[in-house]
Design a protein around this motif. Structure first.
Motif, PDB file in Angstrom:
ATOM      1  N   PHE A   6       0.680  -1.437   0.034  1.00  0.00           N
ATOM      2  CA  PHE A   6       0.120  -0.040  -0.151  1.00  0.00           C
ATOM      3  C   PHE A   6       0.893   1.223   0.046  1.00  0.00           C
ATOM      4  N   ALA A   7       2.009   1.352   0.666  1.00  0.00           N
ATOM      5  CA  ALA A   7       2.849   2.649   0.956  1.00  0.00           C
ATOM      6  C   ALA A   7       3.330   2.698  -0.361  1.00  0.00           C
ATOM      7  N   ASN A   8       3.841   1.523  -1.124  1.00  0.00           N
ATOM      8  CA  ASN A   8       4.616   1.867  -2.406  1.00  0.00           C
ATOM      9  C   ASN A   8       3.829   2.220  -3.583  1.00  0.00           C
ATOM     10  N   ASN A   9       2.551   1.838  -3.442  1.00  0.00           N
ATOM     11  CA  ASN A   9       1.569   1.918  -4.821  1.00  0.00           C
ATOM     12  C   ASN A   9       0.347   2.712  -4.535  1.00  0.00           C
ATOM     13  N   CYS A  10      -0.246   2.829  -3.371  1.00  0.00           N
ATOM     14  CA  CYS A  10      -1.503   3.347  -3.049  1.00  0.00           C
ATOM     15  C   CYS A  10      -1.705   4.582  -2.577  1.00  0.00           C
ATOM     16  N   HIS A  70      -4.846   7.406  -2.255  1.00  0.00           N
ATOM     17  CA  HIS A  70      -5.676   7.273  -1.337  1.00  0.00           C
ATOM     18  C   HIS A  70      -5.104   7.696   0.071  1.00  0.00           C
ATOM     19  N   GLY A  71      -4.125   8.317  -0.117  1.00  0.00           N
ATOM     20  CA  GLY A  71      -3.450   8.955   1.252  1.00  0.00           C
ATOM     21  C   GLY A  71      -2.444   8.325   1.990  1.00  0.00           C
ATOM     22  N   ILE A  72      -1.580   8.725   2.724  1.00  0.00           N
ATOM     23  CA  ILE A  72      -0.679   7.965   3.642  1.00  0.00           C
ATOM     24  C   ILE A  72      -1.186   7.087   4.729  1.00  0.00           C
ATOM     25  N   ASP A  73      -2.541   7.632   5.060  1.00  0.00           N
ATOM     26  CA  ASP A  73      -2.933   6.761   6.197  1.00  0.00           C
ATOM     27  C   ASP A  73      -4.500   6.380   5.474  1.00  0.00           C
ATOM     28  N   GLY A  74      -4.740   6.395   4.365  1.00  0.00           N
ATOM     29  CA  GLY A  74      -5.902   5.918   3.824  1.00  0.00           C
ATOM     30  C   GLY A  74      -7.068   6.698   3.888  1.00  0.00           C
ATOM     31  N   ALA A 128      -6.474  -1.884 -12.368  1.00  0.00           N
ATOM     32  CA  ALA A 128      -6.503  -3.377 -11.970  1.00  0.00           C
ATOM     33  C   ALA A 128      -5.294  -3.754 -11.367  1.00  0.00           C
ATOM     34  N   TRP A 129      -5.180  -4.364 -10.355  1.00  0.00           N
ATOM     35  CA  TRP A 129      -3.947  -4.671  -9.579  1.00  0.00           C
ATOM     36  C   TRP A 129      -3.499  -6.294  -9.570  1.00  0.00           C
ATOM     37  N   ALA A 130      -4.665  -7.071  -9.810  1.00  0.00           N
ATOM     38  CA  ALA A 130      -4.471  -8.256  -9.952  1.00  0.00           C
ATOM     39  C   ALA A 130      -3.953  -8.904 -11.006  1.00  0.00           C
ATOM     40  N   GLU A 131      -2.806  -9.828 -11.179  1.00  0.00           N
ATOM     41  CA  GLU A 131      -2.135 -10.556 -12.276  1.00  0.00           C
ATOM     42  C   GLU A 131      -3.413 -10.975 -13.280  1.00  0.00           C
ATOM     43  N   GLN A 132      -4.349 -11.387 -12.854  1.00  0.00           N
ATOM     44  CA  GLN A 132      -5.268 -12.194 -13.785  1.00  0.00           C
ATOM     45  C   GLN A 132      -6.157 -11.181 -14.601  1.00  0.00           C
ATOM     46  N   GLU A 148      -4.253 -10.455  -1.506  1.00  0.00           N
ATOM     47  CA  GLU A 148      -4.975 -10.740  -0.210  1.00  0.00           C
ATOM     48  C   GLU A 148      -4.330  -9.951   0.680  1.00  0.00           C
ATOM     49  N   ASN A 149      -3.122  -9.636   0.736  1.00  0.00           N
ATOM     50  CA  ASN A 149      -2.394  -8.928   1.629  1.00  0.00           C
ATOM     51  C   ASN A 149      -2.897  -7.608   1.665  1.00  0.00           C
ATOM     52  N   VAL A 150      -3.051  -6.904   0.551  1.00  0.00           N
ATOM     53  CA  VAL A 150      -3.543  -5.451   0.516  1.00  0.00           C
ATOM     54  C   VAL A 150      -4.992  -5.587   1.197  1.00  0.00           C
TER      55      VAL A 150
END
Length: 284
Positions: free
Chosen positions: A49-53, A57-61, A122-126, A137-139
């Motif tokens: 999240f920190a590296n991509n989002c 969406h902001g540093i604290d979401g 889209a972020w998922a490989e599929q 899942e982690n995000v």
């Protein structure tokens, strides 16, 4: 013979006691294992999240404080995620607004996976994104981890937007006459309108949404019975109701509109922002 039977019986009873003790401890051990695994997943999701989002969406979401890769503060383009309307309740307000019938976990996971509109990729490989299934899942776990008693105890901030712009601007006990200079700053930085619609003077061209350089004229021609003021006001609050005919790449897509539908909620905390942006766009 009897001694062997006695020893065997005692050994059997001791074995059963050991197995019974282990069985009683197994749920707690399994719980610790699951919690440790979830903790590792949340930590990994936080790094992603920190590296991509955070730029959207902001540093604290909360979609309040965003920075570009050079460390310059920019407007947050994404919706808030550390937000009670998304995370609180078995069926959160955002799930209801989107007509989502599944679980909250699957709602967050699906948005991370396939994206949403023209801004959220889209972020998922599929689906053509860069993240493996375990990373998605982690995000998801990281975002869901923001749910807390404190967050869910806070009231959802709402503002009773009147149906017409004239009614809104007449609320002189709540809003002052619009400040066009401040409105231009809100347009370009705070709410990030310029990133999609271009600058108000046309120096920076529109990239996704229609140009608003001549909106005081064009807005009056879009919807029968609406002048430019009402058209812009309504479109900020309900962007999917009236889709502009032309965007920079051709006919504008929608409905739904690619424009975020959360500006009413965001400006509800500071209604003066609406008056100032209207002043910047239309001189109202």
């Amino acid at each position: 013979m009897q001694l062997k039977i006695a020893i065997g019986t005692i050994a059997f009873m001791l074995a059963m006691m050991v197995f019974g003790y282990a069985a009683l401890r197994e749920p707690a051990r399994l719980g610790r294992f699951i919690n440790a695994e979830l903790g590792r997943s949340i930590e990994a999701g936080g790094n992603i999240f920190a590296n991509n989002c955070t730029t959207c969406h902001g540093i604290d979401g909360t979609a309040q404080e965003c920075y570009d890769s050079s460390g310059n503060q920019i407007a947050c383009q994404g919706l808030p995620l550390n937000y009670n309307a998304l995370l609180c309740g078995d069926k959160s307000q955002r799930m209801t607004d989107m007509g989502w019938q599944g679980t909250k976990r699957n709602y967050v996971l699906s948005v991370v996976s396939v994206g949403r509109g023209a801004i959220m990729p889209a972020w998922a490989e599929q689906f053509g994104g860069p993240l493996r299934p375990d990373q998605v899942e982690n995000v998801t776990n990281f975002v869901l981890n923001w749910e807390s008693e404190t967050l869910c105890a806070a009231p959802v901030v709402t503002y009773d937007w009147p149906e017409t712009a004239e009614e809104f601007l007449a609320r002189t006990d709540e809003v002052q006459p619009g400040d066009a200079t401040r409105g231009a700053e809100l347009y370009s930085v705070t709410y990030g309108c310029q990133a999609c619609h271009g600058s108000l003077d046309g120096a920076a061209p529109a990239a996704i949404g229609p140009s608003l350089v001549n909106i005081e004229t064009d807005g009056a021609t879009r919807v029968e019975g609406m002048d430019a003021l009402q058209y812009v006001y309504h479109s900020i609050l309900f962007p999917s109701d009236h889709i502009a005919p032309e965007c920079p790449t051709g006919p504008c897509a929608g409905p739904p509109s690619a424009m975020p539908a959360n500006f009413g909620a965001r400006m509800g905390e500071a209604p003066q922002d609406m008056a100032d942006i209207l002043a910047a766009l239309l001189g109202e």
